[in-house]
Design a protein around this motif. Structure first.
Motif, short mmCIF file in Angstrom:
data_model
loop_
_atom_site.label_atom_id
_atom_site.label_comp_id
_atom_site.label_asym_id
_atom_site.label_seq_id
_atom_site.Cartn_x
_atom_site.Cartn_y
_atom_site.Cartn_z
N ILE A 117 0.91 -1.43 0.33
CA ILE A 117 0.08 -0.06 -0.04
C ILE A 117 0.68 1.40 0.26
O ILE A 117 0.34 2.02 -0.53
CB ILE A 117 -0.77 -0.35 1.61
N MET A 120 3.19 1.25 -3.33
CA MET A 120 2.54 1.41 -4.64
C MET A 120 2.31 3.12 -4.83
O MET A 120 2.34 4.09 -5.43
CB MET A 120 0.91 0.50 -4.70
N GLY A 121 1.68 3.43 -3.26
CA GLY A 121 0.95 5.36 -3.49
C GLY A 121 2.00 6.27 -3.73
O GLY A 121 2.24 7.04 -4.06
N VAL A 308 -4.45 0.55 -10.95
CA VAL A 308 -4.98 1.61 -10.23
C VAL A 308 -6.51 2.00 -9.41
O VAL A 308 -6.98 2.01 -8.42
CB VAL A 308 -4.24 3.39 -11.01
N GLU A 311 -7.36 -2.34 -8.26
CA GLU A 311 -6.82 -2.76 -6.92
C GLU A 311 -6.75 -1.46 -5.64
O GLU A 311 -7.05 -1.82 -4.71
CB GLU A 311 -5.52 -3.87 -7.29
N TYR A 312 -5.90 -0.65 -6.91
CA TYR A 312 -5.36 -0.11 -5.28
C TYR A 312 -6.32 1.27 -4.59
O TYR A 312 -7.03 1.22 -3.55
CB TYR A 312 -3.87 0.84 -5.56
N ASN A 574 -4.09 -10.86 -3.87
CA ASN A 574 -3.88 -9.78 -3.53
C ASN A 574 -3.22 -9.08 -3.03
O ASN A 574 -2.77 -8.89 -2.06
CB ASN A 574 -5.66 -8.97 -3.68
N PHE A 576 -2.12 -6.15 -2.66
CA PHE A 576 -1.75 -5.30 -1.50
C PHE A 576 -3.05 -5.55 0.32
O PHE A 576 -2.74 -4.75 0.96
CB PHE A 576 -3.11 -4.30 -1.72
#
Length: 599
Positions: A117, A120-121, A308, A311-312, A574, A576
């Motif tokens: 998390i 990726m951010g 993006v 999923e995120y 997943n 994340f």
């Protein structure tokens, strides 16, 4: 077309402490002609001509936009420094950081989210915004706590007496900016605003060419890793340069080596491009280098946008907010929301709001091998800023071990508290000189003339707070203990800085951020989607995918991508989500390149 931006270099008297100043000036009486190819199949590298009627919307180097009127002290350019309710000076950004954002002894963790998390951010934010700061002529930093203190482009942070950092000032220079047609200072974005992987491919044609082999559509690599930055400008290289195992990795963004986790993300997307180019070359042996490069790039951007939005982002703002703003993706098929009247240019406040992720940065960095066992003891994060030892360790595969840790470990809790690695020891050097990311975020918002909490509450249709209570008319989306802390440092709720507001609000249901964070982030990503003529879900035969190709792209998740591009043998569905069962990488989908066979 009128273009309201330019940077002109003008000498400034030495008595100001700023030998050279880049002064933004207004050239609204002049125009720059941009010629677009309306039938081009692929995006430009710099984002120009995405919008055919407004070719410079979202282009790299253009001005960031705003959703709320600026709150500059003079209404035009000077930083916000005074309380709106008392007229007195705002509290020092470091004072706010210490009172609100300093973490406790132990690191609190998220129960469900993996450290991916955070990673990726950071990677995502580097795709849509790069706000550079003013420097000396030779690009060395302004000494804003020393010789250049009086420079108008310095905006240092005062540190209170007795502070644990044992200094009186944190250096900060102002963001590079231009003066718009209304004579308002607007910050510049070095990247294109579109989610187009510009952080991997480069922000202009020259940078993109430097990363290419011009053979088989491939990007340059070194032993299947990122290529070497020949100027060693992207890291602090320790030891003797080695072209294979000790160099500064290069990608399309200068921040690539800020931490090894970030470099690992760059690496897997870099490898993915080459994987796609090789797959396309096998199915279309007659395609030349340019055709392979552009199609591999197009596929990778599609995979990226799917990750993006699919999923995120639903974990950040919540699936209900995704649907409400109509920015969710479908499981299969097209969903064309393009609107040529939507300006996808990055909004200034969105860049600050998205820094919520700094709350999720760990105080440690860990490596895990193919079996997810520790491959070396955990080390403090502050010992590895802009260093590449862990990238190259284990014969050049250390970055893969870091990546496995990010998916297999719990993320620090997203709350108001930031770990010492970033709140006390950010970019700590060998002399123990460091900075504070929370204080910098607060000061940066003031530099940009961003107003306080209530201005954005009103913009989002949320009730503004009149006082520091948590009852009706107060800070209704904050806990009482947080409200009490805010009251100790701010004169009124109007003054609460945007970054602080974002990470202190209670989470909305199904989200990691509160109502204000949901609103600003959703607004920005709706612009990115609806204003992108090349968005991957568009049903446009000229620039889009076929339905079969699109459905194949939607099967490639972050977990799939990690399996495709690393030696990892098992992954959770997943990437994340933390502490979920893993399955063999052989069970994850791979791209069917036969769908791209040209007939």
């Amino acid at each position: 077309m009128k273009r309201c931006e330019v940077i002109a270099r003008l000498n400034q008297p030495k008595s100001t402490g700023c030998p050279v100043k880049e002064l933004p000036i207004d050239i609204c009486g002049k125009s720059v002609q941009v010629n677009c190819d309306a039938v081009a199949n692929f995006r430009t590298i710099d984002g120009s001509c995405n919008n055919l009627k407004n070719p410079e919307w979202g282009k790299a180097g253009s001005m960031q936009s705003r959703s709320v009127t600026n709150a500059y002290d003079d209404g035009r350019s000077t930083p916000r420094v005074r309380s709106t309710c008392t007229g007195k000076d705002l509290p020092s950004a470091r004072v706010v950081s210490n009172a609100i954002h300093a973490a406790g002894v132990s690191m609190e963790l998220e129960p469900h989210f993996s450290y991916m998390i955070m990673q990726m951010g950071q990677f995502l934010s580097h795709d849509f915004i790069l706000t550079k700061t003013f420097t000396m002529d030779d690009e060395s930093p302004l000494d804003c706590c020393g010789n250049e203190t009086l420079c108008s482009e310095c905006f240092p942070i005062q540190v209170p007496a007795g502070d644990s950092m044992n200094i009186s000032c944190l250096a900060m220079s102002r963001s590079k900016a231009a003066i718009d047609c209304k004579r308002i200072r607007q910050q510049l974005n070095g990247h294109s605003s579109y989610l187009d992987m510009s952080l991997s491919y480069g922000m202009n044609e020259e940078a993109a060419k430097d990363l290419r082999t011009f053979s088989g559509g491939l990007l340059n690599t070194t032993n299947a890793n990122l290529p070497a930055d020949e100027g060693d400008s992207t890291c602090h290289l320790e030891g003797e340069f080695d072209p294979i195992l000790n160099y500064c990795p290069e990608s399309g963004d200068p921040r690539v080596n800020e931490n090894v986790g970030l470099a690992s993300m760059h690496t897997i997307f870099h490898r993915a491009h080459n994987n796609f180019a090789n797959g396309l070359a096998k199915i279309n042996p007659d395609w030349d280098d340019e055709m392979l490069y552009q199609n591999a790039r197009k596929i990778l951007i599609g995979v990226w946008q799917n990750i993006v939005y699919g999923e995120y982002l639903p974990l950040i703002i919540g699936q209900p907010a995704m649907k409400y703003h109509k920015i969710d993706v479908t499981n299969n098929g097209f969903k064309d929301t393009y609107n040529e009247k939507t300006d996808a240019t990055t909004i200034n406040e969105g860049g600050i709001a998205f820094r919520f992720g700094h709350s999720t940065v760990s105080r440690l960095i860990v490596l895990q091998d193919e079996d997810y066992s520790l491959s070396m003891p955990p080390e403090p994060l502050e010992d590895h800023y802009f260093l590449t030892k862990l990238y190259h360790i284990f014969n050049g595969r250390g970055h893969e071990d870091v990546l496995r840790w990010t998916v297999d470990s719990a993320c620090p809790k997203m709350d108001r508290m930031l770990e010492p690695s970033v709140q006390q020891k950010l970019f700590q050097d060998k002399s123990d000189k460091a900075s504070d990311i929370a204080a910098l975020n607060i000061q940066r918002g003031r530099d940009h003339g961003l107003p306080g909490y209530n201005a954005y509450r009103r913009q989002c249709g949320l009730t503004p707070a009149r006082d520091f209570s948590t009852a009706r008319g107060g800070l209704v989306d904050m806990d009482s203990d947080v409200a009490a802390l805010l009251q100790k440092v701010y004169s009124c709720p109007d003054d609460i800085d945007l970054f602080t507001a974002i990470v202190t609000e209670r989470r909305s249901n199904g989200a990691i951020v509160g109502p204000l964070g949901q609103c600003i982030i959703a607004d920005m990503f709706k612009r990115f989607r609806d204003g992108d003529r090349f968005f991957f879900e568009r049903n446009d035969p000229l620039i889009g995918f076929t339905e079969a190709q699109l459905n194949a792209i939607k099967k490639i998740s972050m977990s799939s991508l990690i399996c495709i591009t690393t030696r990892t043998s098992t992954m959770q569905d997943n990437a994340f989500l933390f502490n979920t069962s893993k399955k063999p990488c052989s069970e994850f989908p791979v791209l069917d390149f036969g769908l791209w066979k040209q007939t």
